[in-house]
Scaffold this motif. Sequence first.
Motif, PDB file in Angstrom:
ATOM      1  N   LEU A   1      18.052  13.501  12.466  1.00  8.48           N
ATOM      2  CA  LEU A   1      17.387  12.709  11.445  1.00  8.48           C
ATOM      3  C   LEU A   1      15.879  12.732  11.640  1.00  8.48           C
ATOM      4  CD1 LEU A   1      19.634   9.553  10.911  1.00  8.48           C
ATOM      5  CD2 LEU A   1      19.805  11.835   9.930  1.00  8.48           C
TER       6      LEU A   1
ATOM      7  N   SER B   1      17.249   5.086   3.489  1.00  5.42           N
ATOM      8  CA  SER B   1      17.888   5.769   4.616  1.00  5.42           C
ATOM      9  C   SER B   1      18.541   4.819   5.606  1.00  5.42           C
ATOM     10  CB  SER B   1      16.845   6.625   5.358  1.00  5.42           C
ATOM     11  OG  SER B   1      16.220   7.539   4.495  1.00  5.42           O
TER      12      SER B   1
ATOM     13  N   GLN C   1      22.167   5.073   6.956  1.00  2.00           N
ATOM     14  CA  GLN C   1      22.711   6.353   6.506  1.00  2.00           C
ATOM     15  C   GLN C   1      22.709   7.371   7.651  1.00  2.00           C
ATOM     16  OE1 GLN C   1      23.895   6.738   3.334  1.00  2.00           O
ATOM     17  NE2 GLN C   1      23.342   4.612   2.921  1.00  2.00           N
TER      18      GLN C   1
ATOM     19  N   HIS D   1      21.727  10.396   7.055  1.00  2.00           N
ATOM     20  CA  HIS D   1      20.768  11.387   6.587  1.00  2.00           C
ATOM     21  C   HIS D   1      19.548  10.655   6.038  1.00  2.00           C
ATOM     22  CE1 HIS D   1      23.049  10.250   3.015  1.00  2.00           C
ATOM     23  NE2 HIS D   1      22.028  10.646   2.280  1.00  2.00           N
ATOM     24  N   ILE D   2      18.437  11.361   5.909  1.00  2.00           N
ATOM     25  CA  ILE D   2      17.203  10.782   5.393  1.00  2.00           C
ATOM     26  C   ILE D   2      17.134  11.052   3.898  1.00  2.00           C
ATOM     27  CG2 ILE D   2      14.690  10.797   5.525  1.00  2.00           C
ATOM     28  CD1 ILE D   2      16.112   9.632   7.986  1.00  2.00           C
ATOM     29  N   CYS D   3      16.845  10.006   3.119  1.00  2.00           N
ATOM     30  CA  CYS D   3      16.870  10.166   1.667  1.00  2.00           C
ATOM     31  C   CYS D   3      15.845   9.245   1.008  1.00  2.00           C
ATOM     32  CB  CYS D   3      18.270   9.872   1.128  1.00  2.00           C
ATOM     33  SG  CYS D   3      18.918   8.257   1.597  1.00  2.00           S
TER      34      CYS D   3
END
Length: 334
Positions: free
Chosen positions: A172, A231, A234, A236-238
């Motif tokens: 991440l 994020s 999570q 994942h990074i979003c």
Amino acid sequence: MSHRTRTQANERLILSSHACYSDSSLGRQRPEEEEELRTCFQRDVDRIIHSKSFRRLKHKTQVFLRPEGDHYRTRMTHTLEVTRIARTIARALALNEDLTEAAALGHDLGHTPFGHAGERSLDQVLPGGFHHNVQSLRVVDKLERDGDGLNLTYEVRRGILCHTGKELPETLEGQILRVADRIAYINADIDDALRGEIIYPIDIPVYLKETLGYTYSERINTMTCDVIRASEGQDHICQSEAIAAAMSDLRELLFEQVYRNPKAKGEEGKAQDMILRLFEYYDKNPDELPGEFQFIREEEGVARAVADYIAGMTDSYAVEKYAELFLPAAWTVK
């Protein structure tokens, strides 16, 4: 307990389960003994900071070629801005700041003189193409320390390589770098374009101001906080859809009004021709390459050695070499 083992124990207590712990690193290309003071990622930060390639970033173009004024970004200031944004996100998400910092500091070490104009030129002439993220990895793996490289950890190397392009880093922390890079350059390029009167505040649509903010700092804060909120929790990074769309529109505005603007980019053709002529010269005269590039010539061929040499040049050094090779020198009659 050493300082390093205490730090590693604290990571296990404080960081998120999604973080990359320094004692779980997949290691270096060449095994090394750990030291008492610093974790592996902290050592990588220091290796990059103290490298020659990092120091040269202060004299490499970010977007605007040789602007007049002290406040325009260089590749160095861009790198530092990316690093701070990335660390802010990592801290808020309880991820590994040292890994994030190392990857961010190293992500543009392979950038050419004259920004993407230089990159496009080398991409034309180097067999297999030229991409600055791949070159950045090559710098830390092979070119630094007289061919020994910096021997960085796997996770930092992957963050550097995958900061752009389709392939995502496994960590991440590496994924943070991808979005922090975009946040930094979009806002910095808008700021520099406003300073250079290439665009004016009225050119930024009202809906983008209302969504992202009216000032440089407001926009960075909006984008950074959005990544953190989206994020959190999570794997994942979003970003949120609304902010991601607005960022995309702002980037498109940059392409339309800044990156293709003759005032900002009018000299790019000259810069690209300069890089192409330098490449052609050294390709035909490889004996004139500096000694540290001769081993690359022997191992990987002349074109590869020439590309490495030119990619490492600063803007001013490239101009100096061009003048030395192609412009008549002044002389005095006594």
